[in-house]
Design an enzyme around this catalytic site. Structure first.
Site, PDB file in Angstrom:
ATOM      1  N   CYS A   1     -10.525 -48.917 -28.497  1.00 61.35           N
ATOM      2  CA  CYS A   1      -9.326 -48.621 -29.275  1.00 61.35           C
ATOM      3  C   CYS A   1      -9.320 -49.465 -30.557  1.00 61.35           C
ATOM      4  O   CYS A   1     -10.074 -49.196 -31.480  1.00 61.35           O
ATOM      5  CB  CYS A   1      -8.074 -48.841 -28.426  1.00 61.35           C
ATOM      6  SG  CYS A   1      -6.580 -48.112 -29.140  1.00 61.35           S
TER       7      CYS A   1
ATOM      8  N   HIS B   1      -9.160 -45.439 -23.806  1.00 65.78           N
ATOM      9  CA  HIS B   1      -9.196 -46.583 -22.886  1.00 65.78           C
ATOM     10  C   HIS B   1      -9.911 -46.198 -21.592  1.00 65.78           C
ATOM     11  O   HIS B   1      -9.261 -45.844 -20.597  1.00 65.78           O
ATOM     12  CB  HIS B   1      -7.776 -47.063 -22.586  1.00 65.78           C
ATOM     13  CG  HIS B   1      -7.111 -47.741 -23.734  1.00 65.78           C
ATOM     14  ND1 HIS B   1      -7.214 -49.095 -23.945  1.00 65.78           N
ATOM     15  CD2 HIS B   1      -6.373 -47.237 -24.758  1.00 65.78           C
ATOM     16  CE1 HIS B   1      -6.536 -49.412 -25.048  1.00 65.78           C
ATOM     17  NE2 HIS B   1      -6.015 -48.308 -25.560  1.00 65.78           N
TER      18      HIS B   1
ATOM     19  N   GLU C   1     -11.236 -48.005 -19.397  1.00 64.32           N
ATOM     20  CA  GLU C   1     -10.963 -48.916 -18.281  1.00 64.32           C
ATOM     21  C   GLU C   1      -9.901 -48.373 -17.334  1.00 64.32           C
ATOM     22  O   GLU C   1      -9.861 -48.726 -16.150  1.00 64.32           O
ATOM     23  CB  GLU C   1     -10.547 -50.295 -18.795  1.00 64.32           C
ATOM     24  CG  GLU C   1      -9.197 -50.388 -19.465  1.00 64.32           C
ATOM     25  CD  GLU C   1      -9.197 -50.104 -20.960  1.00 64.32           C
ATOM     26  OE1 GLU C   1      -8.251 -50.530 -21.653  1.00 64.32           O
ATOM     27  OE2 GLU C   1     -10.152 -49.449 -21.432  1.00 64.32           O
TER      28      GLU C   1
END
Length: 542
Positions: free
Chosen positions: A380, A514, A516
């Site tokens: 990001c 993102h 993750e």
């Protein structure tokens, strides 16, 4: 019919209700049950989207674009079930909906009160949409005794009576502190916490007692007696080496067995815990170690990067290595040479963030990784800073910057004012509300054939979760690609850059989304698995 498990906390905050809820959900799931987890948060914010990460930790984003509590990340990682906006509610959202109804006249002139209107709204949320589940676990945020949590405790008390007999149980997580000068574990805080809970009208069925050492049998009997809980239902929750040890540890202590017994489920299906044993064995017995530098701006509170930490650990599991994290405040690089901090690490990760503070330090981290051939992962904001660095250093655009920080001469990164969500056009104003106005949730991206990132995914069409308000300006694509920075991923309409990479670098990838948020211990995200693999390769060269 769904059965309900309400998880409350006492004595102090941060005992790990989210982990306990997720672990219990995983244990019930391992026995073949369909499980849903929900979080009830007492704060007045509508959602955590506008809260500082240093106060509340990370904001977890769901596929449908909800900004939620970080505990939903634990729920997803432990159960593999994707959460949605209906799995997290706050006092702010409850009151927002109630006031909207009152303004419309939906209450037909009635005086709107906490009981029954607020508690009914909470109960409605808890009960909605659970037809396909065997168990619904509801975690109540905060600590018993908190004034703002009272409507939630009252609502779950009422649900204990509203639901059919045997349809709900209460699990209370407490702390049993050790007093070194006395040489004793003390039961009194738990007794007081349970007394507070019982004063509200809730009798816990199970006590989950956090302690840093074995709880003697005599102390368990004491808690059982004074808290009016079966002795077998006083479950010790000891500290463990990793959160992924928690399901197996709780199973060995009998938590899931006691929960099923409280519902009268006997005999219970045997749990299948092989996958959990594989995960914990991989963490305990690594074949090597790599060091990853995380250059961020919220490093004082690790919960601000909770999903990131776990995704890196998943990447370590995939590569059979231990991942050691070196936390570096990005502002340091604006005063000092990054070399002493970064020359020994095996990979550099610059995570998401907001605002100008520390941004130049992140740019210098990207520069170091690019020039020294250190694996670099920009997420990001980390992608945006890598693009600005390349624009300045490689493309000669010296005044490259972001409109997030002011009005640069070369707005390589700028505010998005409109984008497509499915077939609908989303629009935002520069001075509009901050809450819930970003590009949020799952969006598709198209990856370039033959690119490194397409090779990592094994596909050219992906869908990942986003949370950002600024975007790399595609008008700078041509000069950047001319100096080797490939825009390898774009939105399906070709308007929004999604990924960048350097072709002549061992591993240099930036992503606007993102990844993750979608990583699991059983299924590490391919980008994190590949990044850690590159770090392993780097460790052999250092």
């Amino acid at each position: 019919m769904a059965r309900y498990i309400f998880i409350t906390g006492g004595v102090v905050s941060s005992l790990g209700k989210g982990i306990a809820s997720a672990a219990l959900g995983a244990l019930l799931q391992a026995r073949g049950y369909r499980v849903r987890l929900r979080k009830l948060d007492p704060y007045l914010n509508v959602d955590p989207g506008t809260m500082s990460p240093t106060q509340h930790g990370e904001v977890f984003v769901t596929d449908d674009g909800a900004e939620t509590d970080l505990d939903l990340g634990h729920y997803e990682r432990f159960t593999g079930r994707s959460a949605n906006r209906m799995d997290n509610i706050t006092t702010g959202r409850i009151y927002q909906e109630i006031i909207a109804k009152e303004r419309r006249g939906d209450y037909l002139g009635a005086t709107v009160q906490v009981i029954p209107h607020v508690t009914d709204a909470i109960k409605e949320f808890v009960l909605d949409g659970n037809e396909d589940f065997d168990f619904v676990l509801c975690e109540i945020g905060g600590t018993v005794g908190d004034i703002e949590a009272l409507p939630f405790f009252e609502a779950i008390r009422q649900l204990g009576n509203d639901l059919p007999r045997g349809g709900a149980i209460y699990v209370h997580l407490t702390l049993m502190p050790y007093i070194p000068t006395a040489g004793e574990l003390k039961t009194k805080p738990t007794q007081h916490s349970v007394r507070e809970l019982r004063a509200i009208g809730i009798q816990p069925d199970i006590l989950l007692v956090r302690a840093d050492r074995q709880v003697p049998a005599e102390e368990r009997r004491k808690m059982s007696l004074f808290c009016n809980v079966r002795e077998t239902a006083v479950i010790q929750a000891l500290d463990v080496a990793t959160i992924y040890d928690v399901p197996i540890a709780y199973h060995h202590e009998g938590l899931d067995t006691e929960v099923l017994a409280a519902f009268g489920i006997d005999p219970a299906p045997k749990p299948q815990l092989q996958l959990w044993h594989q995960v914990t064995d991989g963490i305990r017995h690594p074949e090597g170690e790599v060091t990853i530098a995380i250059v961020g701006k919220y490093t004082g509170l690790k919960d601000a990067y909770k999903s990131l930490i776990e995704a890196l650990q998943h990447g370590g599991i995939a590569n059979k290595v231990r991942v050691k994290l070196d936390w570096i405040e990005s502002e340091v690089f604006e005063q000092e040479d990054p070399t002493p901090y970064l020359e020994r690490v095996n990979g550099i990760l610059v995570p998401g963030g907001f605002g100008e503070r520390g941004s130049e330090g992140k740019i210098l981290a990207a520069k170091f990784a690019r020039e020294r051939n250190v694996p670099y992962f920009g997420i990001c904001f980390g992608m945006q800073m890598a693009v600005i660095e390349a624009a300045r250093s490689l493309a000669g655009i010296e005044k490259a910057g972001s409109t997030e920080f002011g009005d640069p001469e070369e707005a390589v990164v700028g505010l998005m004012t409109e984008w497509l969500k499915g077939n609908e056009l989303e629009q935002r104003a520069k001075k509009g509300d901050l809450g819930g106005t970003m590009r949020l949730g799952a969006y598709a991206a198209s990856l370039k054939e033959g690119s490194k990132i397409a090779e990592i995914y094994g596909d050219t069409t992906i869908e990942e979760r986003h949370r950002h308000r600024y975007e790399v300006n595609r008008a700078y694509r041509e000069p950047l690609e001319a100096v080797g920075m490939s825009f390898a991923g774009m939105s399906p309409d070709g308007l929004l850059p999604e990924t960048v990479e350097l072709a002549d670098h061992p591993w240099f990838i930036g992503v606007q989304y993102h990844p993750e948020l979608k990583s699991r211990p059983f299924e590490p995200h391919p980008l994190f698995a590949s990044f850690i693999a590159a770090a392993v390769e780097r460790s052999r060269l250092v």
